[in-house]
Design an enzyme around this catalytic site. Structure first.
Site, short mmCIF file in Angstrom:
data_model
loop_
_atom_site.label_atom_id
_atom_site.label_comp_id
_atom_site.label_asym_id
_atom_site.label_seq_id
_atom_site.Cartn_x
_atom_site.Cartn_y
_atom_site.Cartn_z
N SER A 149 -2.88 -7.78 2.75
CA SER A 149 -3.15 -7.68 4.18
C SER A 149 -3.61 -9.03 4.71
O SER A 149 -3.24 -9.43 5.82
CB SER A 149 -4.24 -6.64 4.45
OG SER A 149 -3.84 -5.37 4.02
N HIS A 203 0.85 -1.20 0.00
CA HIS A 203 0.00 0.00 0.00
C HIS A 203 0.88 1.25 0.00
O HIS A 203 0.62 2.22 -0.72
CB HIS A 203 -0.89 0.06 1.25
CG HIS A 203 -1.93 -1.00 1.34
ND1 HIS A 203 -2.10 -1.81 2.45
CD2 HIS A 203 -2.89 -1.38 0.47
CE1 HIS A 203 -3.11 -2.64 2.25
NE2 HIS A 203 -3.62 -2.40 1.05
N LYS A 237 -16.22 -7.95 5.45
CA LYS A 237 -15.38 -8.85 6.23
C LYS A 237 -15.13 -8.22 7.60
O LYS A 237 -15.11 -7.01 7.73
CB LYS A 237 -14.08 -9.11 5.47
CG LYS A 237 -13.57 -7.89 4.72
CD LYS A 237 -12.57 -8.23 3.65
CE LYS A 237 -12.22 -6.96 2.87
NZ LYS A 237 -11.38 -7.13 1.75
N ARG A 282 -2.08 -5.95 -8.59
CA ARG A 282 -0.83 -6.69 -8.37
C ARG A 282 -0.61 -7.73 -9.46
O ARG A 282 0.48 -7.88 -9.99
CB ARG A 282 -0.87 -7.40 -7.01
CG ARG A 282 -0.81 -6.46 -5.84
CD ARG A 282 -1.28 -7.12 -4.59
NE ARG A 282 -2.67 -7.54 -4.72
CZ ARG A 282 -3.43 -7.97 -3.73
NH1 ARG A 282 -2.93 -8.09 -2.53
NH2 ARG A 282 -4.68 -8.31 -3.93
#
Ligand code: PNS
Length: 165
Positions: A135, A24, A48, A97
Site C-alpha cells: 500500500s 491483499h 502511521k 511477500r
C-alpha cells in the site's frame, strides 16, 4: 478418533488496508478457499497517519470482496488478539511477500501467541506477481503520477487518483 461435527474455522485477516491492493485481494481469495469464515479486520488506530479514513478503507474492501460469501469486513480497535478472541477466531492470517517481511511478522506472531496461545498465526504467500506490492508504494506512485493500473482494484485506483491526483 474425535467425534461430532467439526467447528467452523474462523480466521481474522488484520491490517491497515490503506488502501486495499490486489496483493491483499489475492490473499483474501486464498484465505476464503481454506477457512470457513474470513474476517478482514481493519485497524482503526494506526501509528502511521492513514491516507484514507477507516470508513473509506472499509467501503473499498466491502466493494471488492462482496463476491465471497464467507468473507466479512470489520473494524477493530486496540489489541488484535482481544478482537480475534471476541470473534471466536482460531486463526490470524498474515501474508508474507519476501524474506524482509519475515522478521517483523515473526515478532508479531510470537507476541500474539503469548497474548492468546490458542489462536494460531498462519502465513500465506501471495501470488508472485504481487510479491513487490505494498500500500505504501502504491500511494507513493499515485502521488508522483506513476502507473498504478493493475496494482489495485479499479475502484481504489479512482479513489486514489481523486485523493492525491
Ligand atoms: O497492514 P499492517 O500495517 O502490516 O497491519 C499491522 C496490524 C494492524 C495488523 C498490527 O499493527 C496490529 O495488529 N495492530 C493492532 C494492535 C496490536 O495488537 N498490537 C500488538 C501487536 S504484537
Amino acid at each position: 478418533m474425535a467425534s461430532g461435527a467439526r467447528k467452523p474455522v474462523i480466521a481474522v485477516y488484520p491490517g491497515s488496508f490503506d488502501p486495499v491492493t490486489n496483493g491483499h485481494l489475492d490473499l483474501i481469495e486464498r484465505g476464503a478457499m481454506i477457512f470457513d469464515q474470513l474476517i478482514v479486520a481493519v485497524a482503526r488506530n494506526l501509528e502511521k497517519d492513514p491516507l484514507f479514513p477507516v470508513k473509506e478503507r472499509v467501503e473499498m474492501l466491502q466493494a471488492v470482496t462482496y463476491e465471497w460469501e464467507n468473507v466479512q469486513v470489520d473494524v477493530f480497535d486496540g489489541l488484535l488478539m482481544n478482537y480475534a478472541r471476541d470473534q471466536n477466531a482460531r486463526v490470524v492470517l498474515r501474508g508474507i511477500r519476501a524474506v524482509s517481511d519475515y522478521e517483523y511478522e515473526l515478532q508479531m506472531a510470537m507476541m500474539n501467541r503469548k497474548i492468546v496461545p490458542e489462536i494460531e498465526t498462519i502465513f500465506m504467500l501471495p501470488g508472485e506477481a504481487y510479491s513487490f506490492l505494498s500500500s505504501r508504494l502504491v500511494k507513493e506512485l499515485a502521488r508522483l503520477g506513476g502507473p498504478i493500473k493493475g496494482l489495485v482494484p479499479p475502484l481504489v485506483e479512482e479513489r486514489l487518483r481523486a485523493k492525491v491526483g
